[in-house]
Design a protein around this motif. Structure first.
Motif, mmCIF file in Angstrom:
data_model
loop_
_atom_site.group_PDB
_atom_site.id
_atom_site.type_symbol
_atom_site.label_atom_id
_atom_site.label_comp_id
_atom_site.label_asym_id
_atom_site.label_seq_id
_atom_site.Cartn_x
_atom_site.Cartn_y
_atom_site.Cartn_z
ATOM 1 N N LYS A 35 0.890 -1.246 0.047
ATOM 2 C CA LYS A 35 0.236 0.067 -0.041
ATOM 3 C C LYS A 35 0.971 1.213 -0.052
ATOM 4 N N PHE A 69 -8.200 -0.435 4.255
ATOM 5 C CA PHE A 69 -7.798 -1.613 5.298
ATOM 6 C C PHE A 69 -8.445 -3.067 4.645
ATOM 7 N N ILE A 92 -4.162 -12.148 6.677
ATOM 8 C CA ILE A 92 -4.333 -10.580 7.316
ATOM 9 C C ILE A 92 -5.679 -10.515 8.063
ATOM 10 N N ASP A 93 -5.607 -9.788 9.206
ATOM 11 C CA ASP A 93 -6.671 -10.034 10.183
ATOM 12 C C ASP A 93 -7.340 -8.622 10.303
HETATM 13 P P1 IMP Z 1 3.591 -0.781 8.555
HETATM 14 O O1 IMP Z 1 4.934 -0.829 9.456
HETATM 15 O O2 IMP Z 1 2.976 0.443 8.423
HETATM 16 O O3 IMP Z 1 4.262 -0.874 7.216
HETATM 17 O O4 IMP Z 1 2.872 -1.686 8.883
HETATM 18 C C1 IMP Z 1 2.560 -3.097 8.344
HETATM 19 C C2 IMP Z 1 1.729 -3.709 9.190
HETATM 20 O O5 IMP Z 1 0.632 -3.317 9.602
HETATM 21 C C3 IMP Z 1 1.396 -5.175 8.577
HETATM 22 O O6 IMP Z 1 2.211 -6.377 8.708
HETATM 23 C C4 IMP Z 1 -0.122 -5.541 9.276
HETATM 24 O O7 IMP Z 1 0.142 -6.422 10.392
HETATM 25 C C5 IMP Z 1 -0.683 -4.078 9.427
HETATM 26 N N1 IMP Z 1 -1.377 -3.535 8.308
HETATM 27 C C6 IMP Z 1 -1.169 -2.655 7.546
HETATM 28 N N2 IMP Z 1 -2.276 -2.519 6.702
HETATM 29 C C7 IMP Z 1 -3.172 -3.478 7.086
HETATM 30 C C8 IMP Z 1 -4.481 -3.860 6.445
HETATM 31 O O8 IMP Z 1 -4.877 -3.159 5.575
HETATM 32 N N3 IMP Z 1 -5.064 -4.632 7.179
HETATM 33 C C9 IMP Z 1 -4.646 -5.271 8.200
HETATM 34 N N4 IMP Z 1 -3.308 -5.384 8.743
HETATM 35 C C10 IMP Z 1 -2.678 -4.256 8.180
#
Ligand code: IMP
Ligand code: MG
Length: 178
Positions: free
Chosen positions: A130, A151, A157-158
């Motif tokens: 993303k 999201f 993914i939860d």
């Molecule tokens: P980052 O450090 O912001 O890149 O976070 C990544 C982590 O956030 C992922 O490994 C997920 O655990 C969580 N995360 C990010 N976007 C989503 C989403 O759309 N759905 C569920 N979990 C998410």
């Protein structure tokens, strides 16, 4: 389609084809090298299982668990290590396997942390990316799908520990969050 799903963003068939393609690419790139897949719990478990079966060289598999301090909307980049690897990665090629990269802060922490342990290389493979909310430039060697800033759940993914078992990636209906 399940009644709590608003929209399927990546179908089971698309995931299957992409995971096969990523596996072939990784097989090619790491031929003759000692590769360890490092899956990030819990989100990457399902992806890691399918990806590993599409990699046709011997690999080691290990897992780490991390969590961000505070709520995700106010992410500071401070990451807490909840479970470390069981094995040493010294002299090995490491491929971090992630479910989704959002701000990039988690992956950035993981790469820095693992690079200090004497591996031959550290790269990352993510199912979903993303890029809209990226806060730090982070190198991603293998990427499944780029998705909009929404999201998502499913395929590991939860939301509140549920929906990991959906065989596709989806957005949930608004009423689920309220
Ligand atoms: P980052 O450090 O912001 O890149 O976070 C990544 C982590 O956030 C992922 O490994 C997920 O655990 C969580 N995360 C990010 N976007 C989503 C989403 O759309 N759905 C569920 N979990 C998410
Ligand atoms: Mg994760």
């Amino acid at each position: 389609m399940e009644d709590f799903v608003k929209e399927i963003l990546v179908t089971t068939e698309e995931i299957e084809a992409k995971v096969k393609e990523l596996g072939e690419q990784i097989t090619e790139d790491y031929k003759g090298k000692e590769l360890i897949l490092v899956g990030i719990l819990k989100g990457a478990v399902i992806f890691m299982g399918d990806l590993a079966r599409n990699i046709h060289i011997p690999v080691e598999m290990d897992f780490m668990a991390v969590s961000s301090y505070g709520s995700s909307s106010t992410s500071t980049g401070v990451v807490r290590l909840l479970k470390d690897l069981d094995c040493s990665i010294e002299g090995k090629h490491v491929l971090i396997v992630e479910d989704i990269i959002d701000t990039g802060l988690t992956l950035s922490y993981l790469i820095d942390n693992l690079k200090k342990r004497g591996p031959k290389s550290v790269k990352a493979c993510t199912l979903l990316d993303k890029p809209d909310r990226r806060k730090t430039e982070v190198p991603v060697a293998y990427r499944g799908f780029v998705i909009p800033d929404e999201f998502v759940v499913g395929y590991g993914i939860d939301y509140a520990q549920k929906y990991r078992n959906l065989p596709y990636v989806a957005a949930l209906k608004e009423e689920i969050y309220s």
